[in-house]
Each structure stands twice: as structure tokens, then as C-alpha cells.
Write a protein that holds these residues in place. Sequence first.
Motif, short mmCIF file in Angstrom:
data_model
loop_
_atom_site.label_atom_id
_atom_site.label_comp_id
_atom_site.label_asym_id
_atom_site.label_seq_id
_atom_site.Cartn_x
_atom_site.Cartn_y
_atom_site.Cartn_z
N ASN A 69 47.63 32.93 42.40
CA ASN A 69 47.99 34.19 42.63
C ASN A 69 47.67 35.65 42.18
N ARG A 70 46.45 34.76 41.18
CA ARG A 70 45.58 36.39 40.93
C ARG A 70 44.11 36.38 40.98
N THR A 71 43.33 37.31 41.22
CA THR A 71 41.92 36.90 40.34
C THR A 71 41.15 36.69 39.45
N GLN A 105 30.26 33.04 44.67
CA GLN A 105 31.35 33.69 44.84
C GLN A 105 31.97 34.42 43.76
N SER A 106 31.71 35.85 42.88
CA SER A 106 31.89 36.04 41.99
C SER A 106 33.45 36.65 41.84
N MET A 107 34.43 37.06 40.33
CA MET A 107 34.91 37.26 39.66
C MET A 107 36.62 37.00 40.79
N ASP A 108 36.65 37.79 41.46
CA ASP A 108 37.65 37.94 42.55
C ASP A 108 37.69 36.44 42.91
N ILE A 109 37.13 35.19 43.05
CA ILE A 109 37.66 34.06 43.24
C ILE A 109 38.79 33.79 42.26
N ASN A 110 40.13 32.84 42.63
CA ASN A 110 41.33 32.76 41.84
C ASN A 110 41.50 32.04 40.61
N PRO A 132 42.85 35.41 45.99
CA PRO A 132 43.81 35.48 45.93
C PRO A 132 44.47 36.47 46.06
N PRO A 133 45.93 36.68 46.62
CA PRO A 133 47.11 35.43 46.81
C PRO A 133 46.76 34.82 47.08
N GLU A 134 46.64 32.94 47.54
CA GLU A 134 46.41 32.06 48.35
C GLU A 134 48.05 31.20 48.51
N LYS A 135 47.34 30.91 49.36
CA LYS A 135 48.51 30.58 50.95
C LYS A 135 48.04 29.31 50.78
N CYS A 136 48.92 28.24 50.29
CA CYS A 136 48.13 26.65 50.36
C CYS A 136 48.72 26.27 51.88
#
Length: 504
Positions: free
Chosen positions: A196-198, A227-232, A440-444
Amino acid sequence: MGRAAGELTPSLLGLGLLLCSWACPGGAGLRAPPDRIAIIGAGIGGTSAAYYLRQKFGKDVKIDLFERGEVGGRLATITLQGQEYEAGGSVIHPLNLHMKRFVKDLGLSTLQSSGGLIGVSNGDTLVFEESSWFIINIIKLIWQYGFQPLRMHMWVEDVLDKFMRIYRYQSHDYAFSSVENLLHSLGGDDFLGMLNRTFLETLQKAGFSEKFLDEMIAPINRVNYGQSMDINGFVGAVSLAGADSGLWAIEGGNKLVCSRLLQASKSNLISGSVMYIEKTRTKQTGNPTKMYQVVYQTGSETRSDFYDIVLVATPLNRKMSNITFLNFDPPIEEFHQHYQQIVATFIKGKLNSSSFNSRALDELGLSTILTTDNSHLFINSIGIVSSVRENNNAQPSTDGAFVWKAFSPETLTKEQLLKLFLSYEYAVKQHWHAYPHYKPPEKCSSIILHDRLYYLNAMECAASAMEMSAIAAHNAALLAYHRWNGHTDMIDQEDLYEKLKTEL
């Protein structure tokens, strides 16, 4: 744990065995297995789900596997001048135990990922250039980044150690009803926090410098996930594990594991596109039983069949599968997760090294070049590739040209190719919606969409990889089996790690 069987009197023991035959998990008096199971999607998720469902439910259940394209899904090869190359998922980690087991059980052979030297370019110069001497690489890393590479290695190892618990849970047949429950069972609140955070926030919190993240970590994410550092944070850890040593692949192409799993599961492959899944009610042995009708198109014909259990093993968004759910109350949720486009371009030619480095060298001596976020280059990475039947290093043709694979967010133009290469013989592209766009935050998504309707690709919100799909498939098969037989004690158990680590 209750009294041991040896403490029972003979009469009570007999009663206990009789009761167990009706109620205990795995007992002989279990509910009759389902007649028919449908699996939608014949990639690694769908074919491994068929394999595990066959193991759990036995030989009599009929398993239909629907696939509108080629068996293998995002595992695919491309043939160029008589040689096959991996066009989709390419490498497997040495700790991917499901994939290792498939190789052993299915009689497949492996190839070690070819080594070669790696460089990182910002478009003007190489910010890091690997040496063939291990000790020189260590000195370079310490000189540029201090002990941060070692700390990063330890951080990834800690995540992997916790993640490896899933194999023990699944070997004891435990299942999880949601992605969040599965992750929490492995790494507690830490894993949920990572989801839930990058990745940037996760690593900044751990004290890593901006220079190290920009020059070492972001380029790895760019090649692995576009993608870069903004993935979870969790998928970031998976990405770094994918840059580890000892990586391997299936000889003949990773897609072979899917066709072999399909064969071993004795499933019926239906070449067609599923359009609708409808909840309906039919009579089965005199009792009304909830069933699902799967409506699909094969060729110019529209057909349908009824199933006791349905597993969806393809991303449920309109661009990728376009499946409609009918007659569900409440309605099945809408699926809006965006999948990242990535273009893999295969180019046979001589690389123009001055595109990556201010020094115009005839030969960089590098087999892979990654790029930083601030690079003005239009590619995420480029590297020499070997055919799926070659071991060790790829060989150039007589004119010194190699086959390179470039990853880019958009199709490369002729002008861009001429900037990357001094000359080239061909350029062949393969478009993919390869993995989710992580934000993120990811809603699965839910794994359980309805009573006996399961969604494997919900796992991709945490991370997308071959092994993650196999884990999701095993979990869904166990979940379907336990819910069919009423084994609620085998689903979402708390403190599994503490319970199982005391067992021999």
C-alpha cells in the motif's frame, strides 16, 4: 491439538474413524467430486490450476480449459530466421519452487541465463559499467554507493525468506481467500504496508539514497515491469529478486511448461473465446445445485456448457478478456485494473554504443544496457538474447551482428532504430499488456467472485511473475477443493508459521 488416537478405547477408536471418514479433510467419505470444472485461460496460471485441480479432485472430474490464443499466454516465443527466442516471460528465479517442481515432474530441461556484462546509461554516459572481474565490481559499487548494495541484498533476502513460507503452507494444503490474507500470513503488517505504499517510499524509509535508487534500482524496475519507483513495495522486491544471479529458463521455451501441464492434467483444451459466465440453477441428482453456464465462441459457432466450478485465469478487464457476468446477485465487480503496454523489439544488428555513452566506443563489451528514469532514451533496456535452445552466450553472425531485444513503452520508429544501431538486418516487434500498472495503495480484486467462481489473476495486484501465477493457481485449486468439501479449517488459518514451524 486434541487427544491422540492411541488414547482412545477400541470402541471409541472405531467410532472416531467412522466419523472421520465422513467429516475429516481427505477422508474417504468426502462429498463426491464435481462433474465438470471450467478454467478460462491457458497460460501458466490456467494450466497449473488444471494440474493442481486434477491432483485434488482425482481422475473422474472433467476439466475444460478455454483458450482463444496460444497455450502459454504471456509465455511465448518468436521465430526469427529459424531460431526461437523468448518473447514473453523470460527468466525464472532459482527459488521458484513450483517452476522447479514442474521441470522435474514434466521431464523438461533447463538453460542457465547467459551472463554477460551490464551497464546503466542515462542517455549521455554510463553511470555504472560492470567489469568481468568480480572484485573490481565490488570496489566500484562501494566507491559509488557505499554499502547500500549489500544492505539492499539483505533487504531482498529478508523479504524472500518470509515469502518462501508459502511453499510450506501449500504443501500442508492451506489456502487463502484473499490476496491480503495470503500476504499477511507471510509477512504480517509489513507485507501489507509494502502493498500500500510506493517502492520509493519503502526504500527511502529504509534509508537508501536518491543516487542509489536512481542509478541502480529504478533501471531494474524499468526492465522488469516497465515502470519506475512508483510501483508498490512488494512488486519492487519481486523485481529486485528478478535481477539475482542463477536465473534460468526452460529449454525450448518457457511456454513448454504450459503445454506439458495441460497434457499432465488430462484436461480438454477448447479453442475459443469465452463471452459470458452466467449463474443458473439446474437439477443434479434430484437436488437443485448452483451451476455456471459458460458461453463461448469457437470459429463462427456460439456454444455453451454447464460447470460446477469455474476458475478465471486471465485478466478480467475489457481490453484483455471482455467476459460478461450474467444473473449474479449481487453483481460481479467491475474490473478496471490497467495493464501496462510494453513493446519487445528484436533487432539483428550492430549496436551504436555512442547512443549510450559519451565516449564513442566501437564495442562497449556489454550484453545488457539498462536506462535511468531521467534518460532521454526511448527504451527501458536493450540486451543480447540467445535462442531458447542455446546454452551459454549468444554468438554474433559473421558480420559481427547480434540479436538484441529492446523493451520500450511505444513502438520504435525507423529513426529511433537507426539511432540505436549502426546497421541492422531486421526489427520485429511483439506488443504485450504484460503486467498491471502498479499504483499503490493497491485494491486487490477478490479471489472468490462467487460461491464456486474463482479469479486467479487477483494475485497480480501484488506482483506479476510466472511463479506468482503458479502460487495463485495452487491456492485457487486448494480453495476450490476445501470450499467444495466444507473444510473451513484449511482456509485463512491464523498464525500458520508458528503452527507449522513446530512440526517435523
